[in-house]
Design a protein around this motif. Structure first.
Motif, PDB file in Angstrom:
ATOM      1  N   ASN A  34       0.813  -1.224   0.000  1.00 18.34           N
ATOM      2  CA  ASN A  34       0.000   0.000   0.000  1.00 18.34           C
ATOM      3  C   ASN A  34       0.845   1.272   0.000  1.00 18.34           C
ATOM      4  O   ASN A  34       0.486   2.281   0.626  1.00 18.34           O
ATOM      5  N   ALA A  35       1.974   1.227  -0.687  1.00 18.77           N
ATOM      6  CA  ALA A  35       2.831   2.407  -0.772  1.00 18.77           C
ATOM      7  C   ALA A  35       2.118   3.517  -1.530  1.00 18.77           C
ATOM      8  O   ALA A  35       1.421   3.267  -2.515  1.00 18.77           O
ATOM      9  N   ASP A  36       2.292   4.731  -1.066  1.00 19.43           N
ATOM     10  CA  ASP A  36       1.645   5.886  -1.685  1.00 19.43           C
ATOM     11  C   ASP A  36       2.432   6.309  -2.923  1.00 19.43           C
ATOM     12  O   ASP A  36       3.467   6.959  -2.825  1.00 19.43           O
ATOM     13  N   TYR A  37       1.931   5.936  -4.097  1.00 20.04           N
ATOM     14  CA  TYR A  37       2.624   6.233  -5.348  1.00 20.04           C
ATOM     15  C   TYR A  37       2.200   7.579  -5.939  1.00 20.04           C
ATOM     16  O   TYR A  37       2.565   7.901  -7.071  1.00 20.04           O
ATOM     17  N   GLU A  38       1.442   8.362  -5.172  1.00 20.99           N
ATOM     18  CA  GLU A  38       1.077   9.708  -5.617  1.00 20.99           C
ATOM     19  C   GLU A  38       1.636  10.794  -4.698  1.00 20.99           C
ATOM     20  O   GLU A  38       1.390  11.977  -4.917  1.00 20.99           O
ATOM     21  N   LYS A  39       2.388  10.407  -3.700  1.00 23.34           N
ATOM     22  CA  LYS A  39       2.920  11.385  -2.750  1.00 23.34           C
ATOM     23  C   LYS A  39       3.912  12.317  -3.441  1.00 23.34           C
ATOM     24  O   LYS A  39       4.722  11.890  -4.271  1.00 23.34           O
ATOM     25  N   ALA A  40       3.863  13.584  -3.091  1.00 24.51           N
ATOM     26  CA  ALA A  40       4.769  14.578  -3.667  1.00 24.51           C
ATOM     27  C   ALA A  40       6.014  14.724  -2.801  1.00 24.51           C
ATOM     28  O   ALA A  40       5.954  14.590  -1.576  1.00 24.51           O
ATOM     29  N   ASP A  41       7.149  14.993  -3.443  1.00 27.70           N
ATOM     30  CA  ASP A  41       8.373  15.261  -2.698  1.00 27.70           C
ATOM     31  C   ASP A  41       8.415  16.733  -2.288  1.00 27.70           C
ATOM     32  O   ASP A  41       7.424  17.460  -2.423  1.00 27.70           O
ATOM     33  N   ALA A  42       9.548  17.194  -1.810  1.00 24.03           N
ATOM     34  CA  ALA A  42       9.645  18.556  -1.293  1.00 24.03           C
ATOM     35  C   ALA A  42       9.422  19.617  -2.369  1.00 24.03           C
ATOM     36  O   ALA A  42       9.085  20.762  -2.059  1.00 24.03           O
ATOM     37  N   ASP A  43       9.596  19.250  -3.636  1.00 14.50           N
ATOM     38  CA  ASP A  43       9.373  20.176  -4.744  1.00 14.50           C
ATOM     39  C   ASP A  43       8.031  19.958  -5.423  1.00 14.50           C
ATOM     40  O   ASP A  43       7.784  20.489  -6.508  1.00 14.50           O
ATOM     41  N   GLY A  44       7.184  19.150  -4.791  1.00 17.82           N
ATOM     42  CA  GLY A  44       5.860  18.904  -5.343  1.00 17.82           C
ATOM     43  C   GLY A  44       5.828  17.863  -6.439  1.00 17.82           C
ATOM     44  O   GLY A  44       4.824  17.729  -7.140  1.00 17.82           O
ATOM     45  N   ARG A  45       6.908  17.102  -6.604  1.00 22.56           N
ATOM     46  CA  ARG A  45       6.988  16.120  -7.686  1.00 22.56           C
ATOM     47  C   ARG A  45       6.579  14.736  -7.202  1.00 22.56           C
ATOM     48  O   ARG A  45       7.066  14.249  -6.191  1.00 22.56           O
ATOM     49  N   THR A  46       5.726  14.108  -7.959  1.00 18.61           N
ATOM     50  CA  THR A  46       5.266  12.759  -7.670  1.00 18.61           C
ATOM     51  C   THR A  46       6.109  11.751  -8.445  1.00 18.61           C
ATOM     52  O   THR A  46       6.898  12.129  -9.322  1.00 18.61           O
ATOM     53  N   PRO A  47       5.944  10.454  -8.169  1.00 15.41           N
ATOM     54  CA  PRO A  47       6.624   9.456  -9.002  1.00 15.41           C
ATOM     55  C   PRO A  47       6.320   9.617 -10.493  1.00 15.41           C
ATOM     56  O   PRO A  47       7.181   9.342 -11.332  1.00 15.41           O
ATOM     57  N   LEU A  48       5.122  10.079 -10.838  1.00 17.57           N
ATOM     58  CA  LEU A  48       4.800  10.294 -12.250  1.00 17.57           C
ATOM     59  C   LEU A  48       5.649  11.414 -12.849  1.00 17.57           C
ATOM     60  O   LEU A  48       6.115  11.311 -13.992  1.00 17.57           O
ATOM     61  N   HIS A  49       5.840  12.493 -12.120  1.00 14.95           N
ATOM     62  CA  HIS A  49       6.736  13.550 -12.589  1.00 14.95           C
ATOM     63  C   HIS A  49       8.119  12.976 -12.892  1.00 14.95           C
ATOM     64  O   HIS A  49       8.728  13.276 -13.921  1.00 14.95           O
ATOM     65  N   TRP A  50       8.615  12.146 -11.963  1.00 10.59           N
ATOM     66  CA  TRP A  50       9.957  11.596 -12.130  1.00 10.59           C
ATOM     67  C   TRP A  50      10.038  10.642 -13.318  1.00 10.59           C
ATOM     68  O   TRP A  50      11.022  10.635 -14.055  1.00 10.59           O
ATOM     69  N   ALA A  51       9.003   9.835 -13.505  1.00  4.52           N
ATOM     70  CA  ALA A  51       9.003   8.910 -14.639  1.00  4.52           C
ATOM     71  C   ALA A  51       9.010   9.671 -15.959  1.00  4.52           C
ATOM     72  O   ALA A  51       9.711   9.305 -16.909  1.00  4.52           O
ATOM     73  N   ALA A  52       8.234  10.760 -16.022  1.00  4.22           N
ATOM     74  CA  ALA A  52       8.210  11.576 -17.239  1.00  4.22           C
ATOM     75  C   ALA A  52       9.548  12.274 -17.449  1.00  4.22           C
ATOM     76  O   ALA A  52      10.066  12.340 -18.569  1.00  4.22           O
ATOM     77  N   TYR A  53      10.113  12.771 -16.369  1.00  2.11           N
ATOM     78  CA  TYR A  53      11.403  13.472 -16.437  1.00  2.11           C
ATOM     79  C   TYR A  53      12.517  12.549 -16.920  1.00  2.11           C
ATOM     80  O   TYR A  53      13.351  12.926 -17.749  1.00  2.11           O
ATOM     81  N   LYS A  54      12.489  11.310 -16.429  1.00  2.00           N
ATOM     82  CA  LYS A  54      13.529  10.351 -16.787  1.00  2.00           C
ATOM     83  C   LYS A  54      13.234   9.608 -18.086  1.00  2.00           C
ATOM     84  O   LYS A  54      14.111   8.959 -18.648  1.00  2.00           O
ATOM     85  N   GLY A  55      11.993   9.672 -18.545  1.00  2.00           N
ATOM     86  CA  GLY A  55      11.643   8.999 -19.792  1.00  2.00           C
ATOM     87  C   GLY A  55      11.315   7.529 -19.646  1.00  2.00           C
ATOM     88  O   GLY A  55      11.507   6.757 -20.585  1.00  2.00           O
TER      89      GLY A  55
END
Length: 234
Positions: free
Chosen positions: A163-184
């Motif tokens: 039940n890990a929270d895969y929508e949680k934002a980091d300190a800059d407001g970035r979620t895992p989805l932001h990171w996946a898009a950023y990294k490609g």
């Protein structure tokens, strides 16, 4: 997007032999052991290379080693988790290693397990009550790290079984989805959309489907955000 400080691992070897700059560093690899010509002269190398016999010997002589950081501030459990050394992690936990001990960046062994998708080690840590939502100093949880390193199966396992929270934002407001898009990482993008995350959530710089400057082909990573089916896992 500003420069990102990433957790150790990834393409560059971060085993104790390599990071110490010692003789033989050029020969090291995640699978190297004493039998391959690597001299195990510290408990941290024993953990990284999975030399359980040497680990037992050192810890029996000095039990406090399980909770003492190396000169860089990294713990035995982190080295074992990074390299998916289940026997090492199990032994350290049995001997009283702090499951949530954090280095100077706030990262734990569970964070490190996500770098290489060390699922067996992560499962060992989680069953011993590792905190799946613990953030590091930049707000990265283990889900952020898994997305940063393209560990799709690892991320799905955490979401499905822990039940890990895969929508949680980091300190800059970035979620895992932001990171996946950023990294490609298209597979992670598709997974997160399958799990019904919001594709319009903005960080401090915009939504995750915007072109990202460091990615070699922003259009390629953005495509799944626009075309993947949206549904929730059963």
């Amino acid at each position: 997007m500003s420069e990102i400080t990433e957790p150790p691992g990834g393409e560059d070897c971060r085993c104790p032999m390599h990071t110490s700059g010692g003789e033989g560093a050029s020969r090291c690899s995640p699978g190297s052991r004493q039998s391959d010509g690597i001299f195990i002269d510290s408990v941290y190398k024993a953990c990284a290379y999975g030399d359980v016999d040497k680990l037992h010997q050192m810890v029996e002589n000095k039990p406090s080693l399980v909770n003492e950081p190396d000169p860089q501030g990294y713990y035995c459990l982190q080295w074992g988790a990074l390299n998916n050394r289940v026997a090492v992690c199990s032994y350290l936990i049995e001997k009283g290693a702090d499951i949530n001990a954090a280095d100077s960046t706030g990262q734990t062994a569970l964070h490190w397990s996500a770098v290489r998708g060390s699922l067996a080690a992560a499962e060992t840590l989680l069953r011993a009550s590792a905190d799946v939502e613990k953030p590091d100093s930049r707000g990265y949880t283990v889900c952020h790290v898994a997305s940063q390193y393209g560990q799709t199966s690892f991320l799905y396992h955490l979401a499905l079984h822990w039940n890990a929270d895969y929508e949680k934002a980091d300190a800059d407001g970035r979620t895992p989805l932001h990171w996946a898009a950023y990294k490609g990482y298209g597979d992670i993008i598709r997974l997160l959309i399958f799990m019904d995350v919001s594709i319009d959530r903005k960080d401090k710089e915009g939504p995750p489907r915007r072109p990202l400057p460091r990615h070699p082909s922003p259009a390629a990573s953005s495509l799944p955000l626009l075309s993947a089916p949206r549904c929730s896992p059963q």
